[in-house]
Design a protein around this motif. Structure first.
Motif, short mmCIF file in Angstrom:
data_model
loop_
_atom_site.label_atom_id
_atom_site.label_comp_id
_atom_site.label_asym_id
_atom_site.label_seq_id
_atom_site.Cartn_x
_atom_site.Cartn_y
_atom_site.Cartn_z
N PRO A 143 0.82 -1.22 0.00
CA PRO A 143 0.00 0.00 0.00
C PRO A 143 0.85 1.27 0.00
N SER A 144 1.99 1.25 0.70
CA SER A 144 2.86 2.43 0.72
C SER A 144 3.43 2.71 -0.67
N ALA A 145 3.83 1.62 -1.37
CA ALA A 145 4.36 1.80 -2.73
C ALA A 145 3.29 2.38 -3.66
N ALA A 146 2.04 1.92 -3.48
CA ALA A 146 0.95 2.45 -4.31
C ALA A 146 0.74 3.94 -4.04
N ALA A 147 0.80 4.32 -2.75
CA ALA A 147 0.62 5.74 -2.41
C ALA A 147 1.76 6.58 -2.97
N VAL A 148 3.02 6.05 -2.87
CA VAL A 148 4.16 6.78 -3.42
C VAL A 148 4.02 6.94 -4.93
N ALA A 149 3.59 5.85 -5.61
CA ALA A 149 3.42 5.92 -7.07
C ALA A 149 2.35 6.93 -7.44
N SER A 150 1.27 6.96 -6.63
CA SER A 150 0.20 7.93 -6.91
C SER A 150 0.71 9.36 -6.77
N VAL A 151 1.45 9.63 -5.71
CA VAL A 151 2.01 10.98 -5.50
C VAL A 151 2.99 11.31 -6.62
N LEU A 152 3.84 10.35 -6.98
CA LEU A 152 4.85 10.58 -8.02
C LEU A 152 4.20 10.97 -9.35
N LEU A 153 3.21 10.16 -9.78
CA LEU A 153 2.57 10.43 -11.06
C LEU A 153 1.83 11.77 -11.04
N THR A 154 1.13 12.04 -9.93
CA THR A 154 0.38 13.29 -9.84
C THR A 154 1.30 14.50 -9.89
N VAL A 155 2.40 14.43 -9.13
CA VAL A 155 3.34 15.56 -9.11
C VAL A 155 4.00 15.75 -10.47
N MET A 156 4.30 14.64 -11.16
CA MET A 156 4.91 14.77 -12.49
C MET A 156 3.94 15.44 -13.47
N VAL A 157 2.67 15.03 -13.40
CA VAL A 157 1.68 15.66 -14.29
C VAL A 157 1.57 17.15 -13.99
N LEU A 158 1.50 17.49 -12.70
CA LEU A 158 1.44 18.91 -12.32
C LEU A 158 2.70 19.65 -12.75
N GLY A 159 3.85 18.99 -12.60
CA GLY A 159 5.12 19.62 -12.96
C GLY A 159 5.24 19.93 -14.44
N VAL A 160 4.57 19.14 -15.26
CA VAL A 160 4.56 19.42 -16.71
C VAL A 160 3.46 20.42 -17.05
N PHE A 161 2.31 20.28 -16.39
CA PHE A 161 1.15 21.10 -16.77
C PHE A 161 1.30 22.56 -16.33
N ILE A 162 1.87 22.79 -15.14
CA ILE A 162 1.97 24.17 -14.63
C ILE A 162 2.78 25.06 -15.59
N PRO A 163 4.00 24.64 -16.05
CA PRO A 163 4.71 25.49 -17.02
C PRO A 163 3.96 25.68 -18.32
N ILE A 164 3.20 24.63 -18.77
CA ILE A 164 2.43 24.79 -20.00
C ILE A 164 1.36 25.86 -19.82
N VAL A 165 0.67 25.84 -18.69
CA VAL A 165 -0.35 26.86 -18.41
C VAL A 165 0.28 28.24 -18.36
N GLN A 166 1.43 28.35 -17.70
CA GLN A 166 2.10 29.65 -17.59
C GLN A 166 2.54 30.15 -18.97
N THR A 167 3.07 29.23 -19.80
CA THR A 167 3.52 29.63 -21.13
C THR A 167 2.34 30.08 -21.99
N ALA A 168 1.24 29.32 -21.92
CA ALA A 168 0.06 29.70 -22.71
C ALA A 168 -0.49 31.05 -22.24
N THR A 169 -0.51 31.26 -20.93
CA THR A 169 -1.00 32.54 -20.40
C THR A 169 -0.07 33.69 -20.80
N GLY A 170 1.25 33.42 -20.74
CA GLY A 170 2.21 34.45 -21.14
C GLY A 170 2.07 34.82 -22.60
N ALA A 171 1.86 33.78 -23.47
CA ALA A 171 1.69 34.05 -24.90
C ALA A 171 0.41 34.86 -25.13
N ALA A 172 -0.66 34.50 -24.39
CA ALA A 172 -1.92 35.25 -24.54
C ALA A 172 -1.75 36.70 -24.11
#
Length: 298
Positions: A20-49
Motif C-alpha cells: 500500500p505504501s508503494a501504491a501511495a508513493v506511485a500515486s504521489v509521483l505520477l500526480t506531481v509529475m503531471v502537475l510539474g509538466v502542466f503548470i509550465p504549459i499553463v504559464q507559457t500559454a497565459t504568457g503568450a496570450a
C-alpha cells in the motif's frame, strides 16, 4: 509529544505495509509529475496570450497638413486628458515610410512621394478598453457619424475586428487553461487522498485495537500523519528528480528555438520544484490525517 517515537512507528509502518505504501508513493509521483509538466504549459500559454493582448493598439492618424504645434497639442491631449491610455508612441510620416519600405521596398519605390500621415500609436491601459479608448478619441455624434476630439486628427482606428478576435481568443485561452489547472489540482488531491484511504482501510483493525485499549485520537493519528509526510517526500522528491532529468535532457536543448519556454511569466525550476515538494508533502500528510478520521469512530 514524543516525535521520535511517532517517527519510528511511522517508518516501521511503511516497511510493514510495503505494497500500500508503494501504491501511495506511485500515486504521489505520477500526480506531481503531471502537475510539474502542466503548470509550465499553463504559464507559457497565459504568457503568450498576454503578449498578444499587449499588441492591441489604437491608431490616431493626423491630417497631412498638421504642423508641429498640432502634433504636440494632440500628444498632450492623449497623455493628459484622455482616459484608458497606457502608452503613446509618435510615428512621423518619414519614420512610417522607412518601416513600410522594409516590408515592401518595391511598392514604395514606385510611389515616388510619401503618402503616409503622421500618427500616434496608442496602447490602451487594458486591451479590453480598446473600443472605449476609440470612443474617447472619436465619439459618435447624434447623426451616427464619428467626430474627433481635435481638428488635427484625421481618423482613429482600432482595427475593431482583429482586436475583438484577439481579445476573444486570448480570453478563452486564459479561462480554459485556468479551469484545467483547477480541475487537475482537484483531481490530484482526490487521487492521493483515495489512495491513502485505501492504504488505511487495510489497517483499520490496528486502529480499532489501539482505540479500544484507550489510545487518544492524536496518539493514533500522529504516526499516520508522519507516514503521510514520508510518502509525500518519497513520491514528490522522486518526481522532482525525474522532472529535472527531463528538463536537462529535453527542454533545455530546445529553449533557444522556443523563446516562450523562457518567458518571464514561467516559474523557475527551483521555485516549481519547491512548490511541488511542499504540495505533495502537505496533501499526503493532510490526506492521512483526514482519511483516518472515520476509523477513529469505534
Amino acid at each position: 509529544m514524543k516525535l521520535g517515537f511517532f517517527a519510528k512507528e511511522a517508518l516501521q509502518s511503511v516497511r510493514r505495509n510495503a505494497v500500500p505504501s508503494a501504491a501511495a508513493v506511485a500515486s504521489v509521483l505520477l500526480t506531481v509529475m503531471v502537475l510539474g509538466v502542466f503548470i509550465p504549459i499553463v504559464q507559457t500559454a497565459t504568457g503568450a496570450a498576454n503578449e498578444v493582448r499587449g499588441k492591441v493598439l489604437v491608431d490616431v492618424y493626423l491630417k497631412k497638413d498638421a504642423k508641429d504645434a498640432d502634433v504636440e497639442r494632440v500628444r498632450q491631449e492623449l497623455t493628459e486628458n484622455t482616459r484608458y491610455v497606457g502608452k503613446v508612441e509618435y510615428v512621423s510620416k518619414s519614420e512610417a515610410l522607412q518601416r513600410e519600405r522594409k516590408k515592401n521596398p518595391e511598392a514604395y519605390e514606385l510611389l515616388g512621394s510619401n503618402p503616409l500621415p503622421d500618427a500616434f500609436r496608442v496602447t490602451p491601459d487594458d486591451p479590453a478598453n480598446a473600443p472605449k479608448l476609440r470612443d474617447e478619441l472619436s465619439p459618435v455624434t447624434a447623426s451616427g457619424a464619428r467626430s474627433t476630439i481635435d481638428p488635427a486628427i484625421d481618423e482613429v482606428r482600432n482595427r475593431k475586428d482583429d482586436t475583438q478576435k484577439l481579445l476573444t481568443i486570448t480570453g478563452a485561452i486564459k479561462w480554459v487553461t485556468g479551469l484545467l489547472a483547477v480541475l487537475l489540482v482537484l483531481a490530484s488531491v482526490l487521487l492521493i487522498s483515495n489512495t491513502i484511504r485505501l492504504s488505511l482501510y487495510s489497517r483499520r483493525r490496528e486502529v480499532e485495537v489501539m482505540k479500544l485499549v484507550g489510545a487518544t485520537d492524536w496518539f493514533i493519528r500522529w504516526p499516520f500523519v508522519i507516514e503521510g509526510v514520508v510518502l509525500g517526500v518519497l513520491g514528490g522528491g522522486t518526481a522532482v528528480l525525474l522532472l529535472l532529468v527531463g528538463k536537462i535532457a529535453i527542454v533545455d536543448p530546445f529553449a533557444s528555438n522556443f523563446p516562450l519556454i523562457g518567458t518571464p511569466e514561467t516559474l523557475g525550476f527551483g521555485a516549481l520544484a519547491a512548490l511541488l515538494l511542499v504540495a505533495s508533502v502537505a496533501v499526503s500528510a493532510i490526506g492521512s490525517g483526514l482519511s483516518l478520521r472515520r476509523f477513529l469512530r469505534v
